[in-house]
Design an enzyme around this catalytic site. Structure first.
Site, PDB file in Angstrom:
ATOM      1  N   SER A   1       0.813  -1.222   0.000  1.00  0.00           N
ATOM      2  CA  SER A   1       0.000   0.000   0.000  1.00  0.00           C
ATOM      3  C   SER A   1       0.846   1.272   0.000  1.00  0.00           C
ATOM      4  O   SER A   1       1.911   1.331   0.635  1.00  0.00           O
ATOM      5  CB  SER A   1      -0.871  -0.013   1.259  1.00  0.00           C
ATOM      6  OG  SER A   1      -1.391   1.259   1.526  1.00  0.00           O
TER       7      SER A   1
ATOM      8  N   GLU B   1       0.210   3.651   1.708  1.00  0.00           N
ATOM      9  CA  GLU B   1       0.272   4.104   3.106  1.00  0.00           C
ATOM     10  C   GLU B   1       1.654   3.853   3.698  1.00  0.00           C
ATOM     11  O   GLU B   1       2.034   4.486   4.678  1.00  0.00           O
ATOM     12  CB  GLU B   1      -0.798   3.395   3.941  1.00  0.00           C
ATOM     13  CG  GLU B   1      -2.209   3.895   3.706  1.00  0.00           C
ATOM     14  CD  GLU B   1      -2.420   5.322   4.201  1.00  0.00           C
ATOM     15  OE1 GLU B   1      -2.284   5.557   5.401  1.00  0.00           O
ATOM     16  OE2 GLU B   1      -2.700   6.204   3.381  1.00  0.00           O
TER      17      GLU B   1
ATOM     18  N   TYR C   1      -1.711   0.250  10.670  1.00  0.00           N
ATOM     19  CA  TYR C   1      -1.983  -0.416   9.385  1.00  0.00           C
ATOM     20  C   TYR C   1      -0.746  -0.361   8.482  1.00  0.00           C
ATOM     21  O   TYR C   1      -0.324  -1.369   7.911  1.00  0.00           O
ATOM     22  CB  TYR C   1      -3.178   0.268   8.703  1.00  0.00           C
ATOM     23  CG  TYR C   1      -3.373  -0.130   7.259  1.00  0.00           C
ATOM     24  CD1 TYR C   1      -4.064  -1.290   6.929  1.00  0.00           C
ATOM     25  CD2 TYR C   1      -2.855   0.646   6.216  1.00  0.00           C
ATOM     26  CE1 TYR C   1      -4.235  -1.665   5.598  1.00  0.00           C
ATOM     27  CE2 TYR C   1      -3.016   0.279   4.893  1.00  0.00           C
ATOM     28  CZ  TYR C   1      -3.714  -0.872   4.586  1.00  0.00           C
ATOM     29  OH  TYR C   1      -3.874  -1.240   3.282  1.00  0.00           O
TER      30      TYR C   1
HETATM   31  P1  GDR Z   1      -6.833   5.733   3.141  1.00  0.00           P
HETATM   32  O1  GDR Z   1      -8.370   5.832   2.666  1.00  0.00           O
HETATM   33  O2  GDR Z   1      -6.689   5.948   4.591  1.00  0.00           O
HETATM   34  O3  GDR Z   1      -6.044   6.627   2.228  1.00  0.00           O
HETATM   35  O4  GDR Z   1      -6.491   4.206   2.839  1.00  0.00           O
HETATM   36  P2  GDR Z   1      -9.636   6.562   3.302  1.00  0.00           P
HETATM   37  O5  GDR Z   1     -10.610   6.692   2.201  1.00  0.00           O
HETATM   38  O6  GDR Z   1     -10.091   5.880   4.556  1.00  0.00           O
HETATM   39  O7  GDR Z   1      -9.060   8.005   3.736  1.00  0.00           O
HETATM   40  C1  GDR Z   1      -8.530   8.912   2.790  1.00  0.00           C
HETATM   41  C2  GDR Z   1      -8.311  10.261   3.446  1.00  0.00           C
HETATM   42  O8  GDR Z   1      -9.584  10.854   3.729  1.00  0.00           O
HETATM   43  C3  GDR Z   1      -9.535  11.431   5.022  1.00  0.00           C
HETATM   44  N1  GDR Z   1     -10.903  11.524   5.567  1.00  0.00           N
HETATM   45  C4  GDR Z   1     -11.703  10.500   5.855  1.00  0.00           C
HETATM   46  N2  GDR Z   1     -11.535   9.153   5.729  1.00  0.00           N
HETATM   47  C5  GDR Z   1     -12.561   8.336   6.072  1.00  0.00           C
HETATM   48  N3  GDR Z   1     -12.431   7.006   5.928  1.00  0.00           N
HETATM   49  N4  GDR Z   1     -13.741   8.832   6.582  1.00  0.00           N
HETATM   50  C6  GDR Z   1     -13.958  10.163   6.733  1.00  0.00           C
HETATM   51  O9  GDR Z   1     -15.020  10.583   7.186  1.00  0.00           O
HETATM   52  C7  GDR Z   1     -12.902  11.043   6.345  1.00  0.00           C
HETATM   53  N5  GDR Z   1     -12.767  12.391   6.329  1.00  0.00           N
HETATM   54  C8  GDR Z   1     -11.561  12.673   5.861  1.00  0.00           C
HETATM   55  C9  GDR Z   1      -8.640  10.493   5.817  1.00  0.00           C
HETATM   56  O10 GDR Z   1      -8.164  11.139   7.007  1.00  0.00           O
HETATM   57  C10 GDR Z   1      -7.554  10.213   4.778  1.00  0.00           C
HETATM   58  O11 GDR Z   1      -6.596  11.239   4.790  1.00  0.00           O
HETATM   59  C11 GDR Z   1      -7.025   3.517   1.713  1.00  0.00           C
HETATM   60  C12 GDR Z   1      -7.375   2.097   2.181  1.00  0.00           C
HETATM   61  O12 GDR Z   1      -8.048   1.428   1.129  1.00  0.00           O
HETATM   62  C13 GDR Z   1      -6.123   1.330   2.527  1.00  0.00           C
HETATM   63  O13 GDR Z   1      -6.477  -0.021   2.846  1.00  0.00           O
HETATM   64  C14 GDR Z   1      -5.175   1.357   1.324  1.00  0.00           C
HETATM   65  O14 GDR Z   1      -3.986   0.671   1.620  1.00  0.00           O
HETATM   66  C15 GDR Z   1      -4.861   2.804   0.943  1.00  0.00           C
HETATM   67  O15 GDR Z   1      -6.085   3.481   0.668  1.00  0.00           O
HETATM   68  C16 GDR Z   1      -3.986   2.875  -0.288  1.00  0.00           C
END
Ligand code: GDR
Length: 345
Positions: free
Chosen positions: A143, A145, A167
């Protein structure tokens, strides 16, 4: 000089050729997730017999073409039995506790499933190959990440890791073990360092789908507000259907290796909101609240892929732009909201 491992590979590849009349067999762990779904579609299109490992609590995939097996990466002996039963040619490890935010609340569980789980599967494949003399290719879902607080931009296969969550630490462990099994045992083991990839099949807790699902429901009057966390984070978002093709291409190449997969473009959550809400003729500022409960103890602020190696070596290219992806998801979720409305949900 030819190492014992390479001799072993050559013998087993030749044996495989002898059974070319049989379709290739693939095992996908995490088959009930977004990527498992697209990868199943892709492999079946390529003529594979596809087996999927899904957790006991997961709803069975509605896809009758997928042969389901219940289990997970916490049970190594089950994995060994499963490999003996299925005799796969290719194993795709897509299973994980994949919610980055949740990994702060479940660090040990995440380390066990996402990190050690990959090792259990690698070890099961190694033992299976040793015992049966068969040749099995292995794909690990690494990933972006892992780059975390990025040390350079854009990120490529040589960029140092700087994890920002339990993670990401677990994914680095799995990534390094995959590399180690390739070097120590000569296994055909590849890691795809995939940047964020989305689709209408994305889980509703990830930010893109959370946004498109809410926007559709707001548009038809089923929802009033949407609570989000950090809107300033930026991600390199691509289409999951494109990314599973890259996984498969890695296993079809002559040599096992690691590849960065992404679009090379980065956009903030605000930009995704702009794209989706304006497409639905709405202004997100009228509906979105920022709730501190969605902030993470440590954040990945910005990532951007340099996928030039995959483009050069695998001839892989993404086909869907950021705008097309946002609109595809918005269209899908508007339809879903209209259905919800009809059903009174
Ligand atoms: P990520 O995906 O952490 O990049 O990992 P996610 O969509 O959860 O978050 C992306 C960014 O958005 C911000 N964010 C929020 N995130 C979520 N989930 N919910 C919210 O309400 C929200 N508001 C803002 C987060 O802080 C973050 O910065 C995904 C996953 O699929 C992993 O498993 C994978 O490895 C990586 O992508 C590549």
């Amino acid at each position: 000089m030819t190492s014992p491992q390479n001799v072993y590979h050559t013998i087993n590849r030749t044996r495989q050729k002898g059974r070319s009349y049989v379709s290739q067999i693939a095992l996908i762990t995490g088959a009930s997730g977004q990527d498992g779904w697209y990868l199943t579609d892709w492999l079946i299109g390529q003529g594979y017999e596809v087996h999927g490992l899904i957790p006991c609590r997961a709803p069975g995939s509605g896809d009758a073409r997928l042969r389901l097996h219940y289990g997970d990466l916490s049970d190594g002996s089950n994995l060994i039995q499963l490999l003996d039963e299925i005799q796969p040619d290719e194993v795709y490890n897509l299973a994980a506790q994949s919610y980055v935010g949740l990994s702060f609340e479940l660090p040990v569980y995440t380390g066990d499933v996402t990190g050690l789980g990959a090792l259990r599967l690698l070890e099961a494949v190694r033992l299976h190959m040793k015992r049966t003399g068969r040749f099995v290719k292995f794909y690990q879902a690494s990933s972006s990440e892992m780059f975390g607080k990025v040390e350079e931009s854009p990120q490529n296969e040589r960029t140092p890791f700087h994890p920002r969550s339990p993670y990401a630490c677990a994914k680095i462990y799995a990534h390094l073990q995959t590399m180690n099994y390739r070097e120590a045992y000569g296994m055909f083991a590849c890691s795809g360092i995939l940047f964020n990839h989305e689709s209408p099949r994305r889980g509703e807790n990830f930010v893109t789908r959370k946004i498109t699902r809410a926007a559709g429901r707001i548009k038809v009057g089923l929802q009033e507000r949407l609570s989000l966390g950090n809107l300033d984070a930026s991600r390199d978002w691509g289409f999951a259907g494109d990314y599973v093709r890259a996984m498969w291409l890695m296993l079809q190449h002559d040599k096992p290796d690691d590849y960065v997969i992404g679009t090379g473009e980065t956009h903030s959550i605000r930009e995704f909101l702009d794209e989706v809400f304006s497409y639905l003729e709405l202004d997100w500022h009228d509906y979105v609240d920022v709730d501190p409960k969605y902030f993470r103890p440590a954040e990945v602020d910005i990532v951007c892929a340099d996928a030039s190696k995959a483009k050069r070596v695998l001839k892989w290219e993404p086909t869907i732009s950021f705008r097309e992806l946002a609109r595809m998801m918005a269209d899908h979720d508007l339809e879903l909201a209209q259905r919800d409305l009809r059903l009174g949900k």
